[in-house]
Write an enzyme that holds these catalytic residues in place. Structure first.
Site, mmCIF file in Angstrom:
data_model
loop_
_atom_site.group_PDB
_atom_site.id
_atom_site.type_symbol
_atom_site.label_atom_id
_atom_site.label_comp_id
_atom_site.label_asym_id
_atom_site.label_seq_id
_atom_site.Cartn_x
_atom_site.Cartn_y
_atom_site.Cartn_z
ATOM 1 C CB CYS A 12 -0.899 0.058 1.146
ATOM 2 S SG CYS A 12 -2.273 0.931 1.120
ATOM 3 C CB CYS A 86 -4.555 1.479 -1.137
ATOM 4 S SG CYS A 86 -2.520 1.761 -1.157
ATOM 5 C CB CYS A 94 5.177 -2.808 -8.541
ATOM 6 S SG CYS A 94 3.816 -2.121 -7.418
#
Length: 165
Positions: A12, A86, A94
């Site tokens: 998150c 989220c 990422c």
């Protein structure tokens, strides 16, 4: 599945609430089949006290958590599963994780964003906990060891998609 537990990372942005709850639930309910961790793209540096309160109230381990960057996991462990919990983390780029882990997005409304009375905050964290627990329970019921990576990703994503409806 091998005798080794699967390594799971909950991501998150702030790593102060939802990802911490996911880590705690899976480590508890996974009964040794998983090693769960959590991290954030922009960690707050502090675990939200309502997350700790919620875990303690529901009988889950409530100590030993920290709000940390996903960079702390650059050198291991190698993850088998990664969940973004989220919306903002789902849209971020990422890191490239070694071993090509299976990933899915399980969006959960941010309980830390709720303003109001203590009762309203407690209710928001309880809702987030329940949503994560339901998704984790569904994942635990999957025959993970018999699914190929593509089928597993589809099933894990479907858990998040269906829960969001």
């Amino acid at each position: 599945m091998s005798d080794q537990p699967l390594n799971v990372l909950f991501l998150c942005t702030g790593n102060s609430a939802r990802s911490i709850l996911g880590e705690a639930i899976l480590n508890h309910d996974g009964e040794g089949r998983f090693n769960a961790y959590s991290a954030g793209s922009n960690p707050t540096g502090v675990v939200n006290p309502w997350a700790i309160h919620t875990l303690k109230t529901l009988g889950y381990r409530a100590q030993g958590y920290s709000s940390k960057s996903w960079n702390e996991f650059a050198n291991g462990p190698q993850f088998d599963l990664i969940f973004t919990v989220c919306d903002s983390a789902a849209a971020e780029t990422c890191p490239v994780w070694p071993g090509r882990p299976t990933s899915a997005h399980w969006g959960i409304p941010d309980p830390a964003a709720v303003e109001g009375s203590d009762a309203e905050k407690a209710a928001a964290f309880l809702d987030a906990f329940r949503m994560l627990k339901r998704r984790i329970d569904l994942m635990l019921a999957l025959p993970i060891e018999s699914l190929d990576q593509i089928a597993l990703r589809r099933k894990l994503q479907a858990i998040g998609d269906e829960a969001d409806k």
